[in-house]
Design a protein around this motif. Structure first.
Motif, PDB file in Angstrom:
ATOM      1  N   ILE A  82      35.266 -29.698 -40.746  1.00 35.71           N
ATOM      2  CA  ILE A  82      35.027 -29.379 -39.325  1.00 35.71           C
ATOM      3  C   ILE A  82      33.546 -29.394 -39.044  1.00 35.71           C
ATOM      4  N   LYS A 121      45.893 -24.867 -37.376  1.00 38.70           N
ATOM      5  CA  LYS A 121      47.299 -24.996 -37.766  1.00 38.70           C
ATOM      6  C   LYS A 121      47.504 -25.915 -38.969  1.00 38.70           C
ATOM      7  N   ASP A 168      47.752 -32.915 -37.723  1.00 36.50           N
ATOM      8  CA  ASP A 168      46.749 -33.954 -37.519  1.00 36.50           C
ATOM      9  C   ASP A 168      45.397 -33.305 -37.247  1.00 36.50           C
ATOM     10  N   GLY A 169      44.428 -34.102 -36.849  1.00 39.96           N
ATOM     11  CA  GLY A 169      43.088 -33.587 -36.600  1.00 39.96           C
ATOM     12  C   GLY A 169      43.037 -32.494 -35.552  1.00 39.96           C
ATOM     13  N   HIS A 170      43.857 -32.637 -34.518  1.00 36.83           N
ATOM     14  CA  HIS A 170      43.908 -31.593 -33.483  1.00 36.83           C
ATOM     15  C   HIS A 170      44.415 -30.285 -34.078  1.00 36.83           C
ATOM     16  N   ASP A 171      45.411 -30.390 -34.947  1.00 31.54           N
ATOM     17  CA  ASP A 171      45.958 -29.191 -35.598  1.00 31.54           C
ATOM     18  C   ASP A 171      44.926 -28.527 -36.510  1.00 31.54           C
ATOM     19  N   LEU A 228      41.675 -28.514 -36.004  1.00 31.85           N
ATOM     20  CA  LEU A 228      40.766 -27.800 -35.112  1.00 31.85           C
ATOM     21  C   LEU A 228      41.397 -26.553 -34.506  1.00 31.85           C
ATOM     22  N   ASP A 229      42.716 -26.573 -34.346  1.00 28.41           N
ATOM     23  CA  ASP A 229      43.438 -25.410 -33.803  1.00 28.41           C
ATOM     24  C   ASP A 229      43.796 -24.390 -34.874  1.00 28.41           C
TER      25      ASP A 229
END
Length: 84
Positions: free
Chosen positions: A84, A68, A60-63, A65-66
């Protein structure tokens, strides 16, 4: 009060598909005398419009940014950094 609002919500044809997402609520908000709407398009300067559809692959979006997951356009091009 100044409020940033995406161009598409104000009726500008700059959505990913070249259309608008005109919002009656946002339009009415702009009619209030103490409010100034500041139009901008967060994606238009990077991707242009219309732009290809994008999807997140691998999370997802968090991934994203991380580091992943990736953002891929409908033609298979990796546009993660631009998104990003």
């Amino acid at each position: 009060m100044k409020i940033g609002v995406s161009h598409c919500l104000l009726g500008v044809n700059c959505n990913f598909n070249g259309k608008d997402l005109l919002s009656r609520f946002v339009s009415e908000l702009g009619e209030i005398s103490d409010i100034e709407l500041i139009p901008f398009c967060p994606e238009d300067s990077v991707f242009g419009s219309p732009r290809p559809n994008l999807r997140i692959v691998g999370g997802d979006g968090h991934d994203v940014l991380d580091g992943k997951a990736r953002v891929i356009d409908e033609f298979g091009k990796d546009v993660t950094n631009q998104q990003i």
